[in-house]
Design a protein around this motif. Sequence first.
Motif, PDB file in Angstrom:
ATOM      1  N   SER A  42       0.608  -1.421  -0.085  1.00  0.00           N
ATOM      2  CA  SER A  42       0.236   0.053   0.004  1.00  0.00           C
ATOM      3  C   SER A  42       0.500   1.103   0.116  1.00  0.00           C
ATOM      4  CB  SER A  42      -0.896  -0.057   1.458  1.00  0.00           C
ATOM      5  OG  SER A  42       0.005   0.006   2.379  1.00  0.00           O
ATOM      6  N   SER A  44       2.895   3.906  -1.897  1.00  0.00           N
ATOM      7  CA  SER A  44       3.337   4.565  -3.034  1.00  0.00           C
ATOM      8  C   SER A  44       4.813   4.337  -2.820  1.00  0.00           C
ATOM      9  CB  SER A  44       2.993   5.331  -2.935  1.00  0.00           C
ATOM     10  OG  SER A  44       3.725   6.679  -4.278  1.00  0.00           O
ATOM     11  N   LYS A 150      -5.824  -8.524  -9.698  1.00  0.00           N
ATOM     12  CA  LYS A 150      -6.707  -7.406  -8.814  1.00  0.00           C
ATOM     13  C   LYS A 150      -7.817  -8.159  -7.721  1.00  0.00           C
ATOM     14  CE  LYS A 150      -8.930  -4.632 -11.815  1.00  0.00           C
ATOM     15  NZ  LYS A 150      -8.730  -3.408 -12.988  1.00  0.00           N
ATOM     16  N   ARG A 246       1.730  -1.844  -8.914  1.00  0.00           N
ATOM     17  CA  ARG A 246       1.256  -1.294  -7.669  1.00  0.00           C
ATOM     18  C   ARG A 246       0.555  -0.744  -7.301  1.00  0.00           C
ATOM     19  NH1 ARG A 246       0.472   2.029  -3.801  1.00  0.00           N
ATOM     20  NH2 ARG A 246       0.747   2.810  -5.303  1.00  0.00           N
ATOM     21  N   GLN A 247      -0.149   0.269  -8.648  1.00  0.00           N
ATOM     22  CA  GLN A 247      -1.461   1.060  -8.586  1.00  0.00           C
ATOM     23  C   GLN A 247      -1.886   0.047  -9.105  1.00  0.00           C
ATOM     24  OE1 GLN A 247      -1.392   5.027  -9.814  1.00  0.00           O
ATOM     25  NE2 GLN A 247       0.560   5.210  -8.797  1.00  0.00           N
ATOM     26  N   GLU A 250      -3.586  -2.041  -6.028  1.00  0.00           N
ATOM     27  CA  GLU A 250      -3.674  -1.345  -4.876  1.00  0.00           C
ATOM     28  C   GLU A 250      -5.029  -0.392  -5.423  1.00  0.00           C
ATOM     29  OE1 GLU A 250      -2.626  -2.136  -2.267  1.00  0.00           O
ATOM     30  OE2 GLU A 250      -1.527  -4.185  -1.918  1.00  0.00           O
ATOM     31  N   GLU A 251      -4.518   0.267  -6.319  1.00  0.00           N
ATOM     32  CA  GLU A 251      -5.613   1.402  -6.032  1.00  0.00           C
ATOM     33  C   GLU A 251      -6.584   0.981  -7.596  1.00  0.00           C
ATOM     34  OE1 GLU A 251      -2.947   4.762  -5.595  1.00  0.00           O
ATOM     35  OE2 GLU A 251      -1.878   3.926  -4.299  1.00  0.00           O
ATOM     36  N   ASP A 252      -6.412  -0.108  -7.865  1.00  0.00           N
ATOM     37  CA  ASP A 252      -7.082  -0.464  -8.694  1.00  0.00           C
ATOM     38  C   ASP A 252      -7.013   0.430 -10.488  1.00  0.00           C
ATOM     39  OD1 ASP A 252      -9.439  -1.842 -10.845  1.00  0.00           O
ATOM     40  OD2 ASP A 252     -11.221   0.050 -10.527  1.00  0.00           O
ATOM     41  N   GLY A 253      -5.526   0.482 -10.151  1.00  0.00           N
ATOM     42  CA  GLY A 253      -4.847   1.636 -11.738  1.00  0.00           C
ATOM     43  C   GLY A 253      -5.117   0.773 -12.756  1.00  0.00           C
TER      44      GLY A 253
END
Length: 301
Positions: A42, A44, A150, A246-247, A250-253
């Motif tokens: 999580s 960045s 994801k 990672r995004q 973790e962040e629905d990038g």
Amino acid sequence: MKETTAAIWSKAEPEVVFSVVLSRDNAHARRAPYRIIPADHSVSLDVDPVAFDSVLRVHRQGLVVGTIRGEYAKNVGWSKFSAFFMWSLAGFFWALLLMMLIKSKFSVTINFFFMVFVFGFVSYFLFCFGTYFWRQTKINSLDDPVLFNKNSKTVYVLPYIKGAFFKFWVSGSHGAPIAYRWDDQIRARIYNYIYFRGANLASEGFELGLLAIREGTTNEVEQLIRLGVQSNGFDSTQLALWEHIRQYMEEDGPPLQPGDKLRATDLSRVPEFPAEIVAEAGGPALDQNAIDQLVQLKRSC
């Protein structure tokens, strides 16, 4: 590049251990990591995410990333030339051996056995070398896909089993897929190394290493995958690629950043994951138009 939260480490590995076999087969397992990516995904890295030339396929819920081997295997022209060149040399040495044997009238002497051994071994070695390059061109898979799901927070790896060199008929192949939990079985490192491009010209290279922790342990690395692409001089490429992954997880990038394209390779020679894993990732891979629409949709959200 902005200052990243992953500071330069360049000391002994503090968190994980590598098996004797992995240390023998992978040079990075014997190196001190240049940077240690935080185990808490999580966090960045505080860099702009970029996929570069690393993504092979995009599914609705999954991102398939290629490896260093695939970065170079996609360009097969040099391998074709090398295969025919090595085979030509092998044929030349076989011809020399035959001429010498005919000239000596196959007289069984110490020199006879010496010539047969030396020229025969050199010819076979060159033939195996040519076959190695030909397998890269026509037979072996071009990449080693790693699927990041994801939705289930799972990473799937297809371990690559190298082909034999002197047993030229044994090609490389991929084993059964292995699943790793994104949160507690996946670590990442950036490794640096020195390589020489000429007699006195040394360069510093960087690679992103994906560490997969063996099930039932907390720190034993089962696989070390050289992910993405190589870079020279700076490791900003590896930091940006990891931040992209990672995004995404973790962040629905987005599966690709604006301007990114899929790796230009022959996907028919890149193995697919089993149907159940593909279904879990949202079904078949999307084409470039569907990916562009998905990226645009993510940007507008």
